[in-house]
Scaffold this active site. Structure first.
Site, PDB file in Angstrom:
ATOM      1  N   GLN A 126       0.821  -1.208   0.000  1.00 33.69           N
ATOM      2  CA  GLN A 126       0.000   0.000   0.000  1.00 33.69           C
ATOM      3  C   GLN A 126       0.855   1.258   0.000  1.00 33.69           C
ATOM      4  OE1 GLN A 126      -1.211   0.388   4.664  1.00 33.69           O
ATOM      5  NE2 GLN A 126      -2.016  -1.431   3.629  1.00 33.69           N
ATOM      6  N   HIS A 175       4.842   0.221   0.759  1.00 25.93           N
ATOM      7  CA  HIS A 175       5.253  -0.570   1.911  1.00 25.93           C
ATOM      8  C   HIS A 175       4.260  -1.686   2.201  1.00 25.93           C
ATOM      9  CE1 HIS A 175       2.578   2.604   3.483  1.00 25.93           C
ATOM     10  NE2 HIS A 175       2.236   1.726   4.412  1.00 25.93           N
ATOM     11  N   GLU A 233       3.959   7.727   8.757  1.00 20.84           N
ATOM     12  CA  GLU A 233       3.886   6.860   9.922  1.00 20.84           C
ATOM     13  C   GLU A 233       5.254   6.307  10.244  1.00 20.84           C
ATOM     14  OE1 GLU A 233       1.074   3.924   8.621  1.00 20.84           O
ATOM     15  OE2 GLU A 233       2.366   3.207   7.018  1.00 20.84           O
ATOM     16  N   ARG A 275      -4.499   0.634  -1.664  1.00 17.77           N
ATOM     17  CA  ARG A 275      -3.934  -0.706  -1.817  1.00 17.77           C
ATOM     18  C   ARG A 275      -3.457  -0.897  -3.252  1.00 17.77           C
ATOM     19  NH1 ARG A 275      -8.816  -2.386   0.692  1.00 17.77           N
ATOM     20  NH2 ARG A 275      -8.562  -2.589   2.941  1.00 17.77           N
ATOM     21  N   HIS A 329       0.398   5.802   0.978  1.00 17.57           N
ATOM     22  CA  HIS A 329      -0.431   6.875   1.516  1.00 17.57           C
ATOM     23  C   HIS A 329      -0.048   8.214   0.878  1.00 17.57           C
ATOM     24  CE1 HIS A 329      -1.450   3.927   4.543  1.00 17.57           C
ATOM     25  NE2 HIS A 329      -0.203   3.886   4.973  1.00 17.57           N
TER      26      HIS A 329
END
Length: 269
Positions: free
Chosen positions: A59, A137, A79, A157, A61
């Site tokens: 996936q 990642h 993150e 995804r 972001h």
């Protein structure tokens, strides 16, 4: 107001029925995530534990700038992960072995070869990884980790091993960086060691062994999140045990055990 955050256990088919201490999965349940409800004072950050018995999807972001540009507001997601436990040979997939353009990435996602093109990092407890926006990642099987992230649920995804879940192929390749993962984004958070893991610019994260030193104190001028790992921390006079997360109005509200280990997190101001 200072105090422990509400906790939510999230069942996942890829979760675990046996969790590392101090957690215990309810009988017959596979727990994949434990969330700590973000307090209004620090709504920008989300802390959670993740436990995997199977590999999670590949996936990516978006960044704040990308979501703002699309009229979605500030909903980017960067993150980081602190590995708590790992089975022998457990791996994280982050970035690619060689540069990859959008067309090649799309084709690799469609035929499944993207797994072989990604760089897989064997992990052990204390390993640390920062995942910038636009980084492709995947969390592999057999891993337990603490995740500190921007409080956003936007996930695209790219590949899911043939599982019957929705993919976001075009959204993914539009933002994904087809490049290797830079060494500067990974490090170590070994036990009994104080280390600044994330200096910004979106949030700050420190591991503290014992009591915070002067440099750490200077980084936390307002409200912060306290995540005990070993030994309790007292916040506003209340004990916060490992496996919990608490809001402290300031570092003055927190009392640290001399032999304890915890994480501190706060958005950059």
């Amino acid at each position: 107001m200072s105090g422990a955050l509400s906790t939510k256990q999230v069942e996942k088919p890829w979760g675990k029925d046996t969790l590392p201490a101090p957690f215990v999965a309810p009988s017959g349940k596979r727990i994949g995530e434990i969330w700590f409800e973000p307090p209004p004072e620090l709504s920008q950050l989300l802390v959670k534990y993740i436990f995997t018995s199977e590999a999670l999807s590949v996936q990516v972001h978006p960044s704040d700038a990308q979501t703002i540009d699309k009229g979605m507001g500030r909903q980017g997601k960067e993150e980081c992960w602190v590995i708590v436990d790992a089975e022998p040979g457990a791996k994280l997939g982050i970035g690619f072995k060689q540069p990859l353009d959008a067309d090649a990435m799309r084709a690799a996602a469609l035929d499944g070869s993207i797994e072989d093109l990604m760089e897989w990092h064997t992990v052990s407890p204390g390993d640390f990884f920062y995942i910038p926006a636009n980084t492709v990642h995947a969390i592999g099987a057999g891993i337990s980790l603490i995740e500190v992230q921007q409080n956003s649920d936007i996930t695209y995804r790219l590949y899911d091993y043939g599982r019957p879940r929705e993919l976001h192929l075009e959204e993914s390749v539009a933002i994904a960086k087809g490049e290797p993962y830079a060494d500067k984004w990974k490090g170590k958070a070994p036990e009994a060691t104080s280390v600044n893991l994330v200096p910004g610019p979106l949030f700050t994260l420190d591991q503290v062994s014992g009591t915070p030193d002067d440099a750490t104190v200077k980084r936390y001028k307002g409200a912060l999140l306290v995540i005990p790992r070993e030994g309790p921390v007292h916040v506003a006079g209340r004990e916060i045990a490992p496996g919990s997360c608490a809001l402290a109005d300031s570092l003055d509200d927190a009392a640290f055990a001399s032999s304890g280990l915890c994480l501190l997190a706060a958005p950059c101001r």
